[in-house]
Design a protein around this motif. Structure first.
Motif, mmCIF file in Angstrom:
data_model
loop_
_atom_site.group_PDB
_atom_site.id
_atom_site.type_symbol
_atom_site.label_atom_id
_atom_site.label_comp_id
_atom_site.label_asym_id
_atom_site.label_seq_id
_atom_site.Cartn_x
_atom_site.Cartn_y
_atom_site.Cartn_z
ATOM 1 N N LYS A 93 0.851 -1.190 0.000
ATOM 2 C CA LYS A 93 0.000 0.000 0.000
ATOM 3 C C LYS A 93 0.886 1.239 0.000
ATOM 4 C CE LYS A 93 -4.004 -2.251 2.049
ATOM 5 N NZ LYS A 93 -3.904 -3.124 3.236
ATOM 6 N N ARG A 94 0.296 2.352 -0.418
ATOM 7 C CA ARG A 94 1.001 3.587 -0.776
ATOM 8 C C ARG A 94 2.228 3.955 0.066
ATOM 9 N NH1 ARG A 94 -1.794 8.302 -3.664
ATOM 10 N NH2 ARG A 94 -0.369 10.054 -3.438
ATOM 11 N N ASP A 98 6.175 3.566 -1.070
ATOM 12 C CA ASP A 98 7.111 4.696 -1.183
ATOM 13 C C ASP A 98 8.392 4.364 -0.426
ATOM 14 O OD1 ASP A 98 5.148 6.090 -2.487
ATOM 15 O OD2 ASP A 98 4.654 7.411 -0.805
ATOM 16 N N ARG A 124 -2.942 -1.881 -8.417
ATOM 17 C CA ARG A 124 -2.583 -0.689 -9.196
ATOM 18 C C ARG A 124 -1.299 -0.110 -8.655
ATOM 19 N NH1 ARG A 124 -6.086 2.530 -8.571
ATOM 20 N NH2 ARG A 124 -8.242 2.561 -9.276
ATOM 21 N N VAL A 125 -0.328 0.063 -9.519
ATOM 22 C CA VAL A 125 0.960 0.588 -9.083
ATOM 23 C C VAL A 125 1.232 1.867 -9.860
ATOM 24 C CG1 VAL A 125 3.397 0.089 -8.797
ATOM 25 C CG2 VAL A 125 1.748 -1.774 -8.759
ATOM 26 N N ASN A 126 1.571 2.932 -9.125
ATOM 27 C CA ASN A 126 1.817 4.228 -9.739
ATOM 28 C C ASN A 126 3.297 4.357 -10.099
ATOM 29 O OD1 ASN A 126 2.317 6.897 -10.299
ATOM 30 N ND2 ASN A 126 0.803 7.660 -8.823
ATOM 31 N N GLY A 127 3.604 4.113 -11.378
ATOM 32 C CA GLY A 127 4.990 4.131 -11.838
ATOM 33 C C GLY A 127 5.637 5.495 -11.695
ATOM 34 N N GLU A 128 4.847 6.548 -11.976
ATOM 35 C CA GLU A 128 5.340 7.927 -11.826
ATOM 36 C C GLU A 128 5.813 8.158 -10.395
ATOM 37 O OE1 GLU A 128 5.305 10.837 -13.959
ATOM 38 O OE2 GLU A 128 5.351 9.147 -15.372
ATOM 39 N N ARG A 129 4.970 7.697 -9.460
ATOM 40 C CA ARG A 129 5.260 7.915 -8.040
ATOM 41 C C ARG A 129 6.503 7.129 -7.620
ATOM 42 N NH1 ARG A 129 2.027 9.630 -3.611
ATOM 43 N NH2 ARG A 129 2.775 8.759 -1.639
ATOM 44 N N ARG A 131 8.978 6.291 -9.558
ATOM 45 C CA ARG A 131 10.115 6.985 -10.172
ATOM 46 C C ARG A 131 10.497 8.216 -9.332
ATOM 47 N NH1 ARG A 131 14.552 6.796 -13.532
ATOM 48 N NH2 ARG A 131 14.863 8.815 -14.552
ATOM 49 N N ASN A 133 10.033 8.612 -6.149
ATOM 50 C CA ASN A 133 10.656 8.148 -4.909
ATOM 51 C C ASN A 133 12.095 7.693 -5.147
ATOM 52 O OD1 ASN A 133 8.960 8.120 -2.389
ATOM 53 N ND2 ASN A 133 7.477 7.305 -3.862
#
Lengths: 247, 247
Positions: A93-94, A98, A124-129, A131, A133
Motif C-alpha cells: 500500500k502507498r 514509497d 494498481r501501481v503508480n509508476g510515476e510515483r 520513479r 521516490n
C-alpha cells in the motif's frame, strides 16, 4: 565513504548531459525549490547528476523569480555503476511502497521490478510515483546510478522469461532457519536478483514453483516475522555484504 | 518460522498475567478495536502476549458494545528471550523515528536507548509514542519479547557508564570500506549493542572518542550513504545474521 559536501550542497537529479563547460537548464519546479524553498541565489553551489555522467559541482545563475540555470564548475565524482542487482517485490500500500522503493534505491539496486502475486494487495501501481521516490532517494543518498523502474508484471510471467544466468534470491518466510551468510556464499559471482513477497506471503503453489526453479536460492532470515519493507532492506543488506560492494 | 495463525487471528499485547484458566480483561480501546473495528464477536479467536508468559490463543467473551474479556484456550508459543542486543540511536523527526522504533522491534532488539548527540535533530523524544510503536510492531510481527524503551540520555553519559562486557558496534559512516561480516566475526560471544548516529552524522570529536573506546567495534556498511533508519535495519540484520539468532 560519503563526501562531506553531499550533506552541505543540495543535490539534484537532472536530465541534461553533464560535462565541462555545459550549462544545465532547470525545470520551473527545480528553480522554485532552489530559489524560494532553499532560498539560494546566484553563485550558490548545487551538486547535479543524471545517472550517466557522474556528479558535478555547479553554481546557480538566477534569471528570474522561478527561473535559473546551473553553470558547471567541476566533476566531483565519476559515474559508478553499482551492483548488478535487480529487486523484485510485490507492491504494498502507498506509504509502505514509497518507503520500500526509497530503501531499495539506497541499497544500490539497478532495477526495481514490481511483481503481481496471488496475495498482492495493491494491484494498481503508480509508476510515476515510484520513479519520483527513486529520484528523491538518489538525490538524498548520493546515489549516482538511478535505478530503472520496470512496469508491474505477473510473477509467473517474470519467472517464465527469466534469464537463468541471473541468480534469484527468494526470501522465503517458510524456509527453516539456516545461516543466511553461508547460503549466499554458495552463489557463484554473477548477476543477482532479490525477491520479496507480499504482506500476506506467497500462495503455497507460488512458493513450491519458486523453490523448484534451478536459478532460485532460498534465503531464510531468522525466527521473527518481518514486514515486507523490513525484509527488503535486510535481504539487500546481506546480498551487498556477502556478494556485493560492501566488502 | 512464523506460525500461520499469526496472520489469521488478531494479536494483542496485554498487561495481565497469562496462564491456563486465566481470563484476560480488555481495556475499553482494545475491546472497541476487536468488536467495532475488526467486527469480531463472542467465540472469535485472539492471540495475546504480555512479554513474560509466551503467546496464548484466547476467545472473545462479549459483555457489552465496548466491553469484553478474553478466555484463554491454550498456549501457542512458550516465552522466548531473543538476542541480548541493545539498540542505541539518535532520535529522528517524528515519522522516521516511529519507523525506526518499529524496525528495531521487528529485528528483535531487547532495549531501545535514545542517545542525544551534538547533531541530534529532535531533542524532545516522546517515550509514550515510542512505547506505542514498539507494541504495534510486536503485535504485528509475532514478537514475544517487548523491548524496553529507555529514557533519552546524552551519548557521553551513556558511554561513561558503559558495561565493558557489552560490545558496542558503532556504525561509522567515515570508516573505510571493509568486509562487515569479517568485522563482526571477530567479536567474541556475549552481550551486544548497535549504535546509529544522527542524520547529520557524529561530530568529529564524538567519532574520535567512540573509535578510541576499548569496547567499540567500528562497522562499515558499504560505499553508499544510507539514511539513519535504513542503516538501523542494515546493521541489526548483519548482527543477527553473523552473531545472533538467524543462524
Amino acid at each position: 565513504m560519503p563526501e562531506p559536501y553531499d550533506f552541505r550542497s543540495p543535490r539534484l537529479y537532472v536530465e541534461a548531459n553533464l560535462g565541462d563547460g555545459a550549462a544545465v537548464p532547470l525545470e520551473r519546479e527545480q528553480a522554485n525549490y532552489l530559489l524560494n524553498v532553499l532560498r539560494l541565489g546566484s553563485g550558490d553551489s548545487v551538486l547535479v547528476f543524471n545517472g550517466r555522467d557522474g556528479e558535478w559541482l555547479t553554481r546557480i545563475e538566477v534569471a528570474g523569480k522561478r527561473n535559473a540555470r546551473l553553470t558547471i564548475e567541476k566533476q566531483t565524482r565519476p559515474q559508478s555503476s553499482g551492483p548488478d542487482l535487480h529487486y523484485l517485490f510485490a507492491p504494498l500500500k502507498r506509504a509502505r511502497l514509497d518507503y520500500m522503493v526509497q530503501k531499495a534505491t539506497e541499497m544500490g539496486v539497478a532495477r526495481l521490478q514490481p511483481v503481481l502475486t496471488r496475495h498482492t494487495v495493491a494491484e494498481r501501481v503508480n509508476g510515476e510515483r515510484m520513479r519520483a521516490n527513486v529520484i528523491e532517494a538518489a538525490e538524498q543518498c548520493g546515489i549516482l546510478r538511478v535505478p530503472e523502474v520496470a512496469a508491474p508484471e505477473r510473477l509467473d510471467r517474470v519467472l517464465a522469461a527469466w534469464d537463468a544466468g541471473r541468480r534469484l534470491i527468494f526470501c522465503d518466510e517458510g524456509a527453516p532457519i539456516a545461516d543466511p551468510v553461508a547460503a549466499l556464499r554458495e552463489i557463484a559471482p554473477g548477476p543477482l536478483a532479490v525477491l520479496i513477497g507480499p504482506e500476506g506471503g506467497f500462495a503455497p503453489e507460488e512458493r513450491e514453483a519458486l523453490i523448484a526453479l534451478p536459478f532460485v536460492t532460498r534465503l531464510a532470515m531468522g525466527p521473527r516475522i518481518m514486514r515486507a519493507d523490513t525484509a527488503a532492506v535486510a535481504a539487500l543488506t546481506l546480498v551487498n555484504a556477502v556478494l556485493g560492494d560492501w566488502r
